[in-house]
Motif scaffolding. Sequence first.
Motif, mmCIF file in Angstrom:
data_model
loop_
_atom_site.group_PDB
_atom_site.id
_atom_site.type_symbol
_atom_site.label_atom_id
_atom_site.label_comp_id
_atom_site.label_asym_id
_atom_site.label_seq_id
_atom_site.Cartn_x
_atom_site.Cartn_y
_atom_site.Cartn_z
ATOM 1 N N HIS A 287 109.409 1.609 -3.873
ATOM 2 C CA HIS A 287 108.437 2.578 -3.359
ATOM 3 C C HIS A 287 109.071 3.905 -2.967
ATOM 4 O O HIS A 287 108.383 4.930 -2.947
ATOM 5 N N LYS A 288 110.357 3.907 -2.726
ATOM 6 C CA LYS A 288 111.078 5.168 -2.475
ATOM 7 C C LYS A 288 110.959 6.085 -3.690
ATOM 8 O O LYS A 288 110.823 7.299 -3.557
ATOM 9 N N TYR A 289 110.978 5.506 -4.888
ATOM 10 C CA TYR A 289 110.918 6.291 -6.125
ATOM 11 C C TYR A 289 109.513 6.361 -6.712
ATOM 12 O O TYR A 289 109.150 7.357 -7.321
ATOM 13 N N SER A 290 108.709 5.311 -6.535
ATOM 14 C CA SER A 290 107.395 5.281 -7.180
ATOM 15 C C SER A 290 106.432 6.310 -6.602
ATOM 16 O O SER A 290 105.492 6.701 -7.258
ATOM 17 N N GLY A 291 106.675 6.761 -5.408
ATOM 18 C CA GLY A 291 105.757 7.702 -4.783
ATOM 19 C C GLY A 291 106.038 9.160 -5.067
ATOM 20 O O GLY A 291 105.358 10.031 -4.547
ATOM 21 N N ASN A 292 107.015 9.455 -5.904
ATOM 22 C CA ASN A 292 107.410 10.850 -6.124
ATOM 23 C C ASN A 292 106.472 11.630 -7.028
ATOM 24 O O ASN A 292 106.337 12.836 -6.885
ATOM 25 N N GLU A 293 105.852 10.964 -8.008
ATOM 26 C CA GLU A 293 104.936 11.668 -8.911
ATOM 27 C C GLU A 293 103.916 10.683 -9.466
ATOM 28 O O GLU A 293 104.195 9.502 -9.581
ATOM 29 N N GLY A 294 102.758 11.157 -9.792
ATOM 30 C CA GLY A 294 101.735 10.307 -10.419
ATOM 31 C C GLY A 294 101.315 9.139 -9.543
ATOM 32 O O GLY A 294 101.221 9.250 -8.329
ATOM 33 N N GLY B 294 110.448 9.596 -15.409
ATOM 34 C CA GLY B 294 111.335 10.385 -14.561
ATOM 35 C C GLY B 294 111.747 9.645 -13.300
ATOM 36 O O GLY B 294 112.913 9.699 -12.887
ATOM 37 N N GLU B 295 110.792 8.965 -12.680
ATOM 38 C CA GLU B 295 111.106 8.184 -11.485
ATOM 39 C C GLU B 295 112.045 7.035 -11.821
ATOM 40 O O GLU B 295 112.976 6.739 -11.065
ATOM 41 N N LEU B 296 111.813 6.384 -12.969
ATOM 42 C CA LEU B 296 112.688 5.295 -13.395
ATOM 43 C C LEU B 296 114.108 5.808 -13.609
ATOM 44 O O LEU B 296 115.075 5.177 -13.171
ATOM 45 N N LYS B 297 114.239 6.957 -14.268
ATOM 46 C CA LYS B 297 115.563 7.531 -14.510
ATOM 47 C C LYS B 297 116.273 7.810 -13.186
ATOM 48 O O LYS B 297 117.451 7.498 -13.025
ATOM 49 N N GLU B 298 115.539 8.384 -12.241
ATOM 50 C CA GLU B 298 116.123 8.687 -10.936
ATOM 51 C C GLU B 298 116.579 7.402 -10.235
ATOM 52 O O GLU B 298 117.676 7.328 -9.693
ATOM 53 N N LEU B 299 115.750 6.363 -10.270
ATOM 54 C CA LEU B 299 116.103 5.090 -9.656
ATOM 55 C C LEU B 299 117.325 4.474 -10.338
ATOM 56 O O LEU B 299 118.260 4.036 -9.669
ATOM 57 N N LEU B 300 117.316 4.440 -11.675
ATOM 58 C CA LEU B 300 118.437 3.846 -12.406
ATOM 59 C C LEU B 300 119.748 4.563 -12.096
ATOM 60 O O LEU B 300 120.788 3.928 -11.909
ATOM 61 N N THR B 301 119.686 5.878 -12.046
ATOM 62 C CA THR B 301 120.884 6.676 -11.796
ATOM 63 C C THR B 301 121.404 6.473 -10.381
ATOM 64 O O THR B 301 122.594 6.219 -10.170
ATOM 65 N N ALA B 302 120.499 6.558 -9.403
ATOM 66 C CA ALA B 302 120.908 6.503 -8.002
ATOM 67 C C ALA B 302 121.198 5.087 -7.506
ATOM 68 O O ALA B 302 122.106 4.891 -6.701
ATOM 69 N N GLU B 303 120.454 4.118 -7.994
ATOM 70 C CA GLU B 303 120.529 2.777 -7.413
ATOM 71 C C GLU B 303 121.257 1.748 -8.275
ATOM 72 O O GLU B 303 121.748 0.758 -7.746
ATOM 73 N N LEU B 304 121.288 1.944 -9.598
ATOM 74 C CA LEU B 304 121.870 0.924 -10.479
ATOM 75 C C LEU B 304 122.920 1.491 -11.435
ATOM 76 O O LEU B 304 123.276 0.844 -12.416
ATOM 77 N N ALA C 230 106.149 -3.919 -20.127
ATOM 78 C CA ALA C 230 105.567 -5.050 -20.855
ATOM 79 C C ALA C 230 104.130 -4.795 -21.295
ATOM 80 O O ALA C 230 103.716 -5.233 -22.364
ATOM 81 N N ASN C 231 103.360 -4.053 -20.497
ATOM 82 C CA ASN C 231 101.963 -3.815 -20.849
ATOM 83 C C ASN C 231 101.757 -2.494 -21.589
ATOM 84 O O ASN C 231 100.638 -2.071 -21.825
ATOM 85 N N ASN C 232 102.855 -1.826 -21.943
ATOM 86 C CA ASN C 232 102.828 -0.591 -22.748
ATOM 87 C C ASN C 232 101.933 0.508 -22.178
ATOM 88 O O ASN C 232 101.269 1.217 -22.926
ATOM 89 N N ASP C 233 101.963 0.673 -20.854
ATOM 90 C CA ASP C 233 101.156 1.741 -20.262
ATOM 91 C C ASP C 233 101.970 2.997 -19.955
ATOM 92 O O ASP C 233 101.462 3.949 -19.383
ATOM 93 N N GLY C 234 103.244 2.997 -20.351
ATOM 94 C CA GLY C 234 104.088 4.169 -20.135
ATOM 95 C C GLY C 234 104.648 4.279 -18.731
ATOM 96 O O GLY C 234 105.260 5.279 -18.389
ATOM 97 N N GLU C 235 104.431 3.257 -17.926
ATOM 98 C CA GLU C 235 104.945 3.238 -16.568
ATOM 99 C C GLU C 235 105.469 1.835 -16.250
ATOM 100 O O GLU C 235 105.121 0.872 -16.920
ATOM 101 N N VAL C 236 106.329 1.759 -15.235
ATOM 102 C CA VAL C 236 106.895 0.484 -14.823
ATOM 103 C C VAL C 236 106.288 0.116 -13.473
ATOM 104 O O VAL C 236 106.437 0.854 -12.502
#
Length: 103
Positions: free
Chosen positions: A22-29, A37-47, A69-75
């Motif tokens: 939720h730290k990253y999911s709330g940044n946009e959309g 973009g949020e996924l990239k930020e999370l992957l870079t900073a956290e993993l 998995a559901n192909n909606d363009g978001e995780v």
Amino acid sequence: MSSTEPTTSLENAMQLMIQTFHKYSGNEGDKLTLSRGELKELLTAELGNYLGNAQDKDAVDKVMKDLDANNDGEVDFTEFVILVGALTVACNDFFQDKPEKKE
């Protein structure tokens, strides 16, 4: 789920996973999903230590495609937990296969 603070290591780990998502999911959309973009930020900073070069656009796109998995363009959170679970299994396997150092 109780509103009291976690008391065990596993409860702490679960709470940290939720908070990190939720730290990253709330940044946009949508506040309940990770955009690319949020996924990239999370992957870079956290993993970054486990995933290598999360700055690589193709690598981020591949992770996004594999997770979405559901192909909606978001995780969503479930898809995020699958990533963390798979990485945890891979790390466990790696450390089990690693020979112990003899002193």
